[in-house]
Scaffold this active site. Structure first.
Site, PDB file in Angstrom:
ATOM      1  N   ARG A 113     -41.257  28.987  -5.101  1.00 45.57           N
ATOM      2  CA  ARG A 113     -40.845  28.041  -6.255  1.00 45.57           C
ATOM      3  C   ARG A 113     -42.397  27.968  -7.060  1.00 45.57           C
ATOM      4  O   ARG A 113     -43.475  28.301  -6.388  1.00 45.57           O
ATOM      5  CB  ARG A 113     -41.036  26.756  -5.511  1.00 45.57           C
ATOM      6  CG  ARG A 113     -40.792  25.292  -6.548  1.00 45.57           C
ATOM      7  CD  ARG A 113     -39.496  25.481  -7.231  1.00 45.57           C
ATOM      8  NE  ARG A 113     -39.088  24.214  -7.815  1.00 45.57           N
ATOM      9  CZ  ARG A 113     -38.056  23.912  -8.730  1.00 45.57           C
ATOM     10  NH1 ARG A 113     -37.595  24.906  -9.222  1.00 45.57           N
ATOM     11  NH2 ARG A 113     -37.834  22.762  -9.077  1.00 45.57           N
ATOM     12  N   THR A 164     -30.322  28.987 -13.816  1.00 48.29           N
ATOM     13  CA  THR A 164     -30.419  29.541 -12.552  1.00 48.29           C
ATOM     14  C   THR A 164     -29.308  30.249 -12.368  1.00 48.29           C
ATOM     15  O   THR A 164     -28.253  30.606 -13.254  1.00 48.29           O
ATOM     16  CB  THR A 164     -30.409  28.288 -11.625  1.00 48.29           C
ATOM     17  OG1 THR A 164     -30.842  26.976 -12.119  1.00 48.29           O
ATOM     18  CG2 THR A 164     -30.651  28.684 -10.062  1.00 48.29           C
ATOM     19  N   THR A 185     -34.649  30.698 -10.863  1.00 43.24           N
ATOM     20  CA  THR A 185     -34.395  30.370 -12.275  1.00 43.24           C
ATOM     21  C   THR A 185     -35.627  30.311 -12.699  1.00 43.24           C
ATOM     22  O   THR A 185     -36.680  30.527 -12.351  1.00 43.24           O
ATOM     23  CB  THR A 185     -33.860  29.014 -11.688  1.00 43.24           C
ATOM     24  OG1 THR A 185     -33.641  28.042 -12.697  1.00 43.24           O
ATOM     25  CG2 THR A 185     -35.081  28.036 -11.134  1.00 43.24           C
ATOM     26  N   GLU A 205     -35.476  27.451 -14.959  1.00 41.97           N
ATOM     27  CA  GLU A 205     -35.142  26.044 -15.140  1.00 41.97           C
ATOM     28  C   GLU A 205     -34.050  25.974 -16.135  1.00 41.97           C
ATOM     29  O   GLU A 205     -33.020  26.417 -16.042  1.00 41.97           O
ATOM     30  CB  GLU A 205     -36.349  25.133 -15.382  1.00 41.97           C
ATOM     31  CG  GLU A 205     -36.079  23.621 -15.569  1.00 41.97           C
ATOM     32  CD  GLU A 205     -35.288  23.106 -14.413  1.00 41.97           C
ATOM     33  OE1 GLU A 205     -34.685  21.867 -14.793  1.00 41.97           O
ATOM     34  OE2 GLU A 205     -35.156  23.604 -13.322  1.00 41.97           O
ATOM     35  N   ASP A 251     -39.080  19.632 -13.579  1.00 41.74           N
ATOM     36  CA  ASP A 251     -38.515  19.305 -12.581  1.00 41.74           C
ATOM     37  C   ASP A 251     -39.417  18.046 -11.795  1.00 41.74           C
ATOM     38  O   ASP A 251     -38.643  17.662 -10.702  1.00 41.74           O
ATOM     39  CB  ASP A 251     -38.032  20.296 -11.841  1.00 41.74           C
ATOM     40  CG  ASP A 251     -36.557  20.963 -11.534  1.00 41.74           C
ATOM     41  OD1 ASP A 251     -35.826  20.007 -12.377  1.00 41.74           O
ATOM     42  OD2 ASP A 251     -36.095  21.683 -11.062  1.00 41.74           O
ATOM     43  N   SER A 308     -36.719  20.901  -6.110  1.00 41.70           N
ATOM     44  CA  SER A 308     -35.620  21.524  -6.611  1.00 41.70           C
ATOM     45  C   SER A 308     -34.301  21.446  -5.973  1.00 41.70           C
ATOM     46  O   SER A 308     -34.197  20.314  -4.879  1.00 41.70           O
ATOM     47  CB  SER A 308     -35.863  22.996  -6.089  1.00 41.70           C
ATOM     48  OG  SER A 308     -34.622  23.858  -6.402  1.00 41.70           O
ATOM     49  N   SER A 309     -33.158  21.818  -6.503  1.00 43.46           N
ATOM     50  CA  SER A 309     -31.851  21.515  -6.107  1.00 43.46           C
ATOM     51  C   SER A 309     -31.401  22.650  -5.410  1.00 43.46           C
ATOM     52  O   SER A 309     -30.103  22.617  -5.169  1.00 43.46           O
ATOM     53  CB  SER A 309     -30.848  20.752  -6.888  1.00 43.46           C
ATOM     54  OG  SER A 309     -31.567  19.581  -7.279  1.00 43.46           O
ATOM     55  N   GLY A 316     -26.991  25.577 -11.495  1.00 41.40           N
ATOM     56  CA  GLY A 316     -26.421  24.353 -12.034  1.00 41.40           C
ATOM     57  C   GLY A 316     -27.189  22.932 -11.844  1.00 41.40           C
ATOM     58  O   GLY A 316     -26.588  21.947 -12.111  1.00 41.40           O
ATOM     59  N   GLY A 317     -28.539  23.393 -11.672  1.00 37.31           N
ATOM     60  CA  GLY A 317     -29.481  22.162 -11.569  1.00 37.31           C
ATOM     61  C   GLY A 317     -28.857  21.419 -10.445  1.00 37.31           C
ATOM     62  O   GLY A 317     -28.787  21.837  -9.327  1.00 37.31           O
TER      63      GLY A 317
END
Length: 589
Positions: free
Chosen positions: A108, A404, A422, A424, A446, A466-467, A487-488
């Site tokens: 990340r 992503t 990703t 973002e 984010d 993050s997701s 997909g966020g």
């Protein structure tokens, strides 16, 4: 997406001397069509794009393992999916090794050391999102190259140079622009036009997106890949690329006639040189006798999906009708998101109560709040996981934008990779690093950048929450499923819905991936695709359970692999979303 090279070259034999320097053009090659489902034996690959899957499965056939093939595919996606991913961003890789261990590599992006909680504030108030995003300030130190290098060094058989060759070939030879690529440029047009390096790469001379069906080449990115391959990760984190990246952040390379204000960022060479990609323990929960592994903090994917699965295990979904089962799915997601929003951040900066969030006791407490007959009204408040955040609880439950991209890869030896990465938002921060052909991320948006106190507030060196939810499911220690999605924040609900459909409701993996989706993230209305809202189950959720929906065109673009036993494997990708994906196996049936 379905695209093709001008020449179908798998570039393990293509020398760097063949790099060319043209962009655009109107050549019309034959298009290689992908298929969303493949069954066979040996290794398997599922990505959003045919060229990436082809390169990865070719590597598997040449003796590469799953980690090698995942990096090969990711490098190609960095060329063909530049608005979703690339070396200007970061990600999370979950790996199951052939000896049965499961681990993760966290690459990340990190905030520059000089960032502070008020770095996105001006005159005492936070910037609007687009003002924060389209700027040097939103760019975190990219982690992708370090992540690839760490994965290959620890678990691969290829060198980084070998793994980048297919990407170099695609960048040089070009690929066909499709509708999705065109539309992603179109939605960024007003900002891409401000930045000459972005404009020359992705727009025609008249300032419009390049036409569907024409060729897109990126020789600058090929040159960046070649430098990284020759020098290793230090070819990105030191020297010419790092210099250009830092300069682009500190002094965004905008044209004098730009019609937006592009704010300077705080990234320095020290920030770039100091970047690390740590190996972290995965999250783990037991569900219906299976072990579900995913990514822990700073991602909220594993903890939120894990909590929701723990909640759902208390319901007999296989005895429910589909509408009732989906009601429980939405409610479990609602309550889990309340806890995710309150407690998940970079664990190096905040003591995330991960054991508590993944404990059976906390799940039982949250489950008791779900009305089996009616939807709760959001926002529901978070629970208190701290009383359950103990070593005893952990022994049973934890080992410790919409862009992503996700890819799933396995090999003949039992290595499995679930990888999401990703930049973002679609198009990142809008800045192509001059001379090197890659977009920078806007990952620092984010953070809860409008808060001075939230656990996920901006801080120097910190990784934003993050997701991403790359997931591997084991059955008695053996691989059963690998899956994930872009997909966020809807990544979390996409993975959860696929698991519920596959494990509880009788769907095959291709059916679960293709099914219409809904995403409840502790909001008053549940975001849902039109096909979900208009389905009998969607109508029943409104009439019987009081759910309300808002329409969103697409949720996720998942890929997955299922291990069928006897050496057989099924790879599956989206049949329609984002233009359709590509699934391939090493030895098709």
């Amino acid at each position: 997406m379905r695209r093709a090279w001008l020449y179908l070259v798998f570039a393990l034999i293509v020398p760097v001397a063949l790099l060319v320097s043209s962009t655009g053009g109107a050549a019309q090659p034959a298009v290689t069509q992908g298929t969303p489902t493949a069954i066979g034996s040996g290794g398997a690959v599922a990505t959003v794009e045919t060229l990436a899957s082809e390169a990865a499965v070719e590597a598997l056939r040449d003796g590469a393992n799953a980690v090698d093939a995942a990096v090969v595919a990711a490098a190609v996606l960095g060329v063909t999916e530049p608005f979703s991913c690339g070396i200007g961003g970061g990600g999370f890789m979950v790996i199951r090794t052939s000896d049965g261990d499961v681990t993760t590599i966290d690459h990340r992006e990190t905030a520059p050391a000089a960032m502070r909680p008020n770095s996105f504030f001006e005159n005492g108030v936070p910037l609007p999102f687009n003002d924060a995003r389209y700027s040097g300030r939103s760019a975190g130190v990219p982690g992708t190259v370090r992540g690839w290098d760490e994965a290959l060094n620890r678990f691969g058989t290829m060198s980084l140079e070998e793994a980048l060759q297919a990407g170099i070939a695609v960048a040089n030879d070009g690929f066909v622009i499709d509708e999705t690529f065109f539309s992603q440029v179109q939605q960024n047009l007003d900002f891409f036009d401000d930045v000459p390096s972005t404009r020359v790469l992705y727009l025609d001379p008249d300032g419009t997106p390049r036409d569907v069906g024409t060729m897109q080449r990126n020789p600058d990115l090929a040159r960046a890949y070649a430098r990284i391959g020759h020098l290793g990760a230090k070819g990105f984190y030191r020297g010419a690329i790092a210099d250009a990246m830092v300069e682009s952040v500190q002094h965004p390379p905008v044209a004098p006639e730009a019609n937006h204000l592009w704010r300077a960022g705080l990234m320095t060479m020290r920030d770039v040189k100091g970047y690390t990609a740590p190996e972290r323990e995965p999250t783990r929960v037991g569900y219906r006798g299976l072990d579900v592994y995913s990514m822990g903090p700073p991602s909220s994917g594993g903890s939120t999906d894990g909590e929701a699965l723990n909640i759902l295990e208390g319901f007999d979904l296989d005895r429910s009708d589909r509408a009732e089962a989906l009601h429980f799915f939405l409610e479990a997601s609602r309550f889990s998101f309340a806890d995710r929003n309150a407690y998940v951040a970079d664990p190096d900066y905040f003591d995330v109560p991960l054991r508590g969030l993944l404990s059976d006791g906390f799940a039982a407490e949250r489950r008791a709040l779900i009305d089996p007959n009616h939807a709760a009204t959001s926002p529901v408040p978070p629970g208190d996981p701290y009383p359950y955040d103990t070593a005893g609880e952990a022994a049973a439950t934890a080992e410790q934008s919409e862009t992503t991209t996700h890819l799933s890869v396995s090999d003949r030896w039992g290595n499995v990779v679930s990888y999401t990465y990703t930049i973002e938002s679609t198009g990142g921060n809008g800045v192509v690093v001059p001379g090197w052909g890659f977009l920078l991320n806007n990952e620092l948006t984010d953070f809860n950048f409008d808060s001075l106190t939230h656990p996920n507030r901006v801080e120097g060196g910190k990784r934003p929450r993050s997701s991403m939810s790359p997931t591997i499911v084991l059955d008695d220690g053996q691989p059963f499923l690998a899956l994930g999605s872009p997909g966020g924040s809807m990544i979390i609900t996409t993975v959860l819905q696929i698991l519920v459909d596959r494990l509880d409701l009788g769907a095959t993996l291709p059916q679960a991936i293709a099914a219409p989706r809904a995403s409840q993230r502790n909001t008053l209305l549940t975001a849902a695709e039109p096909a979900f809202i208009n389905s009998p189950e969607g109508q029943a959720l409104v009439a019987r359970f009081g759910h309300g929906f808002s329409t969103t065109a697409e949720i996720g673009a998942a890929t997955g692999i299922e291990f069928l036993g006897g050496g057989r494997v099924l790879a599956a990708a989206e049949p329609q979303r984002r233009g359709g994906g590509s699934a391939m196996v090493e030895e098709p049936e």
